[in-house]
Design an enzyme around this catalytic site. Structure first.
Site, PDB file in Angstrom:
ATOM      1  CG  ASP A 104       2.959  -1.607   7.254  1.00 16.31           C
ATOM      2  OD1 ASP A 104       2.237  -2.389   6.625  1.00 16.31           O
ATOM      3  OD2 ASP A 104       3.512  -0.614   6.746  1.00 16.31           O
ATOM      4  CD  GLU A 105       4.295   0.134  13.277  1.00 14.77           C
ATOM      5  OE1 GLU A 105       5.375  -0.452  13.078  1.00 14.77           O
ATOM      6  OE2 GLU A 105       4.182   1.379  13.237  1.00 14.77           O
ATOM      7  CD  GLU A 160       5.023   5.226  12.789  1.00 15.10           C
ATOM      8  OE1 GLU A 160       6.065   4.969  12.164  1.00 15.10           O
ATOM      9  OE2 GLU A 160       4.330   4.346  13.341  1.00 15.10           O
ATOM     10  CG  HIS A 191       7.678  -3.823  10.767  1.00 13.13           C
ATOM     11  ND1 HIS A 191       7.438  -2.483  10.670  1.00 13.13           N
ATOM     12  CD2 HIS A 191       7.710  -4.293   9.487  1.00 13.13           C
ATOM     13  CE1 HIS A 191       7.324  -2.136   9.382  1.00 13.13           C
ATOM     14  NE2 HIS A 191       7.475  -3.226   8.662  1.00 13.13           N
ATOM     15  CB  THR A 247       4.207   1.155  17.123  1.00 10.18           C
ATOM     16  OG1 THR A 247       4.950   0.010  16.710  1.00 10.18           O
ATOM     17  CG2 THR A 247       5.173   2.201  17.625  1.00 10.18           C
ATOM     18  CG  HIS A 277       4.034   3.455   9.312  1.00 11.61           C
ATOM     19  ND1 HIS A 277       4.549   2.588  10.245  1.00 11.61           N
ATOM     20  CD2 HIS A 277       3.603   2.680   8.264  1.00 11.61           C
ATOM     21  CE1 HIS A 277       4.445   1.347   9.792  1.00 11.61           C
ATOM     22  NE2 HIS A 277       3.879   1.378   8.596  1.00 11.61           N
ATOM     23  CD1 TRP A 317       0.004  -1.035   3.357  1.00  8.87           C
ATOM     24  CD2 TRP A 317       0.109   1.210   3.308  1.00  8.87           C
ATOM     25  NE1 TRP A 317       0.578  -0.615   4.534  1.00  8.87           N
ATOM     26  CE2 TRP A 317       0.649   0.759   4.536  1.00  8.87           C
ATOM     27  CE3 TRP A 317       0.082   2.572   3.073  1.00  8.87           C
ATOM     28  CZ2 TRP A 317       1.148   1.628   5.511  1.00  8.87           C
ATOM     29  CZ3 TRP A 317       0.571   3.447   4.045  1.00  8.87           C
ATOM     30  CH2 TRP A 317       1.099   2.972   5.247  1.00  8.87           C
ATOM     31  CD  GLU A 352       8.487  -2.381  14.533  1.00  6.80           C
ATOM     32  OE1 GLU A 352       7.327  -2.089  14.214  1.00  6.80           O
ATOM     33  OE2 GLU A 352       9.475  -1.850  14.013  1.00  6.80           O
ATOM     34  CD  GLU A 366       8.013   1.390  11.053  1.00  7.96           C
ATOM     35  OE1 GLU A 366       7.458   2.452  11.351  1.00  7.96           O
ATOM     36  OE2 GLU A 366       7.701   0.297  11.564  1.00  7.96           O
TER      37      GLU A 366
HETATM   38 FE   LIG Z   1       7.306  -0.021  13.501  1.00  2.00          FE
HETATM   39 FE   LIG Z   2       5.609   2.719  12.268  1.00  2.63          FE
END
Ligand SMILES: [Fe+2]
Ligand SMILES: [Fe+2]
Length: 328
Positions: free
Chosen positions: A196-197, A73, A200, A167, A114, A30, A164, A111
């Site tokens: 995403d986090e 971020e 990660h 967040t 974000h 994305w 991670e 990242e």
């Molecule tokens: Fe992150």
């Molecule tokens: Fe992030």
């Protein structure tokens, strides 16, 4: 038995190589534009007007919390620098092809979206004093970031596994609050970032799991060291546009009061990592490492007993005016 650190670093690189699949391929990833009005459309004025209207339901507190996340971020340059400062794990040339180098660039690229997305969202709503936000970001990057990991890769992987997850939880909670307020676009943005986090988190946790397998004593001592130091939030050195208030304390209090990130979450993450890495079941530890194991296993319960008093103390402090939303 003493473990050769280079062997462990080699093991980490091997596991990183297998987890590069956790980074989304660029053609499937994305991008911020997917969530924002398309300014090239004929109807851009109406689109932006609708977009702004939808954000009117957000409370000042939720906005402050979102701005705090945006600023966090946006200080990505500090985090990527830190990632490549962990002894033995580095992107030596900036275009190196070892697994860690590929990971750290791929991670940073994900990242980077974000901060971009949240920043543009904030700007388009017109609800936030963007200059004040930008000045805070500028200060934060100049002030720097010290995860207190002494350039040690074990410490660093514990920090990143923890953060991670932190967040992920906070973005997911923001998504929930945004939807509850009636702002589904922001809800979608936050839950996408949380996704995403989560990937990660899975990666860093598995890197550290490998360290626990090959050097359990070293891993447990690092975990103990980091827990004793407490895991600092990445943006704790943020400062106010005019230096008047402790904006980080303000952001933390608001996040605590909305349940976005609380001391209770902190303790939950601690407990989660103790379980995830099977700390209580590690066999054969002796001396300092055995003591660290025992101490870590007691920590979540110890902190849990203090949640109520710590959270009460925090919420009793005055919040003050919000510099990022015109000092309301
Ligand atoms: Fe992150
Ligand atoms: Fe992030």
């Amino acid at each position: 038995m003493s473990v050769d650190k280079q062997d462990v670093l080699d093991e980490i690189e091997k596991i990183v190589a297998t987890k590069l699949v956790l980074l989304a391929p660029v053609d499937k990833a994305w991008q911020p534009s997917d969530f924002l009005p398309d300014m090239s459309r004929e109807s851009w004025i109406e689109d932006v007007t609708e977009f702004r209207k939808a954000s009117l339901c957000l409370s000042d507190e939720l906005l402050v919390s979102m701005v705090g996340s945006t600023i966090t971020e946006e200080a990505l340059p500090s985090y990527q620098t830190s990632l490549n400062r962990m002894g033995g794990l580095a992107d030596k040339t900036g275009i190196s092809s070892n697994p860690w180098a590929k990971w750290s660039r791929g991670w940073a690229a994900e990242e980077n979206r974000h901060g971009d997305l949240l920043n543009r969202y904030m700007m388009l709503t017109g609800r936030v004093d963007m200059r004040a936000v930008e000045v805070t970001i500028h200060h934060l990057i100049r002030n720097g970031f010290d995860p207190q990991n002494d350039h040690d890769p074990y410490n660093g992987l514990i920090y990143t596994s923890f953060q991670e997850r932190a967040t992920r939880l906070s973005h997911a909670k923001c998504a929930q609050l945004a939807r509850k307020a009636g702002e589904s676009a922001l809800g979608k943005i936050c839950i996408t970032i949380a996704g995403d986090e989560a990937r990660h988190e899975e990666a860093y946790t598995s890197f550290m799991r490998r360290v626990f397998e090959v050097d359990p004593a070293g891993a447990i001592l690092a975990m103990h060291r980091m827990f004793i130091r407490t895991i600092k939030m990445p943006a704790h050195l943020m400062s106010d546009p005019d230096g008047a208030d402790d904006v980080f304390a303000m952001f933390s209090r608001v996040a605590q009061s909305l349940g976005i990130y609380t001391f209770s979450d902190y303790v939950d993450i601690m407990e989660h990592l103790v379980e995830t890495w099977g700390v209580a079941h590690l066999k054969g530890l002796t001396g300092e490492a055995a003591q660290a194991q025992e101490s870590i296993c007691r920590m979540p319960a110890y902190y849990r007993r203090r949640i109520a008093s710590i959270e009460a103390k925090q919420s009793a402090q005055p919040v003050g005016k919000y510099p990022w939303i015109y000092r309301r």
